[in-house]
Scaffold this motif. Structure first.
Motif, short mmCIF file in Angstrom:
data_model
loop_
_atom_site.label_atom_id
_atom_site.label_comp_id
_atom_site.label_asym_id
_atom_site.label_seq_id
_atom_site.Cartn_x
_atom_site.Cartn_y
_atom_site.Cartn_z
N ASN A 127 25.39 11.44 33.19
CA ASN A 127 25.78 10.34 32.30
C ASN A 127 25.61 10.62 30.80
N VAL A 128 25.66 11.88 30.41
CA VAL A 128 25.67 12.22 28.98
C VAL A 128 27.02 11.80 28.41
N VAL A 129 27.02 11.35 27.15
CA VAL A 129 28.25 11.06 26.41
C VAL A 129 28.30 11.98 25.20
N VAL A 130 29.42 12.68 25.03
CA VAL A 130 29.63 13.56 23.88
C VAL A 130 30.78 12.97 23.08
N LEU A 131 30.51 12.65 21.80
CA LEU A 131 31.53 12.01 20.97
C LEU A 131 32.50 13.03 20.38
N ALA A 132 33.64 12.54 19.92
CA ALA A 132 34.71 13.37 19.38
C ALA A 132 34.24 14.23 18.22
N GLY A 133 34.69 15.47 18.23
CA GLY A 133 34.40 16.39 17.14
C GLY A 133 33.08 17.12 17.22
N VAL A 134 32.26 16.80 18.22
CA VAL A 134 30.95 17.44 18.36
C VAL A 134 31.12 18.88 18.86
N VAL A 135 30.29 19.77 18.33
CA VAL A 135 30.21 21.14 18.83
C VAL A 135 28.81 21.35 19.38
N ILE A 136 28.74 21.60 20.67
CA ILE A 136 27.47 21.97 21.31
C ILE A 136 27.53 23.48 21.47
N ARG A 137 26.63 24.16 20.82
CA ARG A 137 26.64 25.62 20.84
C ARG A 137 26.22 26.14 22.21
N ASN A 138 25.82 27.41 22.29
CA ASN A 138 25.48 28.07 23.55
C ASN A 138 24.03 27.83 23.97
N LEU A 139 23.79 27.89 25.28
CA LEU A 139 22.44 27.75 25.85
C LEU A 139 21.78 26.44 25.42
N VAL A 140 22.46 25.34 25.64
CA VAL A 140 21.95 24.03 25.25
C VAL A 140 21.80 23.15 26.49
N ILE A 141 20.68 22.47 26.56
CA ILE A 141 20.44 21.47 27.61
C ILE A 141 20.45 20.11 26.94
N VAL A 142 21.21 19.18 27.53
CA VAL A 142 21.24 17.80 27.02
C VAL A 142 20.73 16.90 28.14
N GLY A 143 19.66 16.17 27.87
CA GLY A 143 19.02 15.32 28.86
C GLY A 143 19.90 14.19 29.35
N ALA A 144 19.69 13.80 30.59
CA ALA A 144 20.46 12.73 31.23
C ALA A 144 20.48 11.47 30.37
N GLY A 145 21.65 10.84 30.30
CA GLY A 145 21.80 9.58 29.59
C GLY A 145 21.86 9.69 28.07
N SER A 146 21.86 10.90 27.55
CA SER A 146 21.89 11.08 26.10
C SER A 146 23.29 10.82 25.53
N VAL A 147 23.33 10.49 24.24
CA VAL A 147 24.59 10.34 23.52
C VAL A 147 24.58 11.36 22.40
N VAL A 148 25.48 12.33 22.48
CA VAL A 148 25.53 13.41 21.49
C VAL A 148 26.52 13.01 20.39
N THR A 149 25.98 12.72 19.21
CA THR A 149 26.78 12.24 18.09
C THR A 149 26.98 13.31 17.02
N ASN A 150 26.15 14.37 17.06
CA ASN A 150 26.23 15.44 16.06
C ASN A 150 26.15 16.79 16.76
N ASP A 151 26.55 17.84 16.04
CA ASP A 151 26.52 19.20 16.59
C ASP A 151 25.10 19.58 17.00
N LEU A 152 25.00 20.43 18.02
CA LEU A 152 23.72 20.95 18.48
C LEU A 152 23.72 22.47 18.35
N PRO A 153 22.64 23.06 17.81
CA PRO A 153 22.60 24.51 17.62
C PRO A 153 22.32 25.26 18.93
N ASP A 154 22.46 26.56 18.89
CA ASP A 154 22.17 27.42 20.05
C ASP A 154 20.74 27.24 20.54
#
Length: 175
Positions: A127-154
């Motif tokens: 149930n993660v939500v990733v918003l438009a335009g976000v870049v999630i780099r490599n080797l990234v874990i996003v916890g359940a239920g999170s909302v990704v609003t900004n880029d995440l680094p490696d």
């Protein structure tokens, strides 16, 4: 003519849900215009905003897209090699508060379409939500239920709403 073309893609997307094998579903998406790598598994998902068909979807080798994921194909969506989208993940490539009905919010939040990217070797929890335009780099874990609003680094673990970096992963080697 555009409405008929769009209608065909919507019908095709619904028929793809009946495909029993996740590997067959992935291959069929490749046949119908998506860029699908080798050994990809796509379970029963919902693909929407199919104005361009499936051509905005690019999935790298060995990726796994779980049951109930919702993928917005209004703009380009890239899912990297060996990445896992757990059940119920939503990935958006556009925002629109109501241009079809003239919402007054358009003056504050104009519609936009932006490429969204999930890098290699990522794991997005249920149930993660990733918003438009976000870049999630490599080797990234996003916890359940999170909302990704900004880029995440490696190489990070992130969680929350909005998702923030909680931990830096130890170096695993080159991707």
């Amino acid at each position: 003519m555009t409405a008929i073309k769009h209608g065909r893609f919507v019908l095709l997307e619904k028929l793809l849900r009946w495909s029993i094998s996740p590997r067959v579903r992935a291959r069929l998406l490749g046949v119908f215009g998506a860029d699908i790598g080798a050994n990809v598994r796509i379970y029963e998902v919902q693909l929407f905003n199919l104005k361009e068909g499936f051509q905005n979807l690019k999935v790298g080798d060995g990726a796994h897209i779980g049951v109930g994921c919702r993928l917005d194909l209004e703009g380009p969506l890239t899912i990297g090699k060996r990445s896992t989208l757990s059940p119920g993940v939503t990935v958006l490539t556009h925002q629109d508060p109501g241009s079809a009905h003239g919402s007054k919010l358009l003056s504050l939040y104009p519609p936009r379409v932006e490429a969204t990217t999930i890098g290699d070797d990522c794991w997005l929890g249920t149930n993660v939500v990733v918003l438009a335009g976000v870049v999630i780099r490599n080797l990234v874990i996003v916890g359940a239920g999170s909302v990704v609003t900004n880029d995440l680094p490696d190489g990070v673990v992130s969680a929350g709403s909005p998702a923030v970096v909680k931990k830096i992963l130890p170096t695993i080697g080159k991707i």
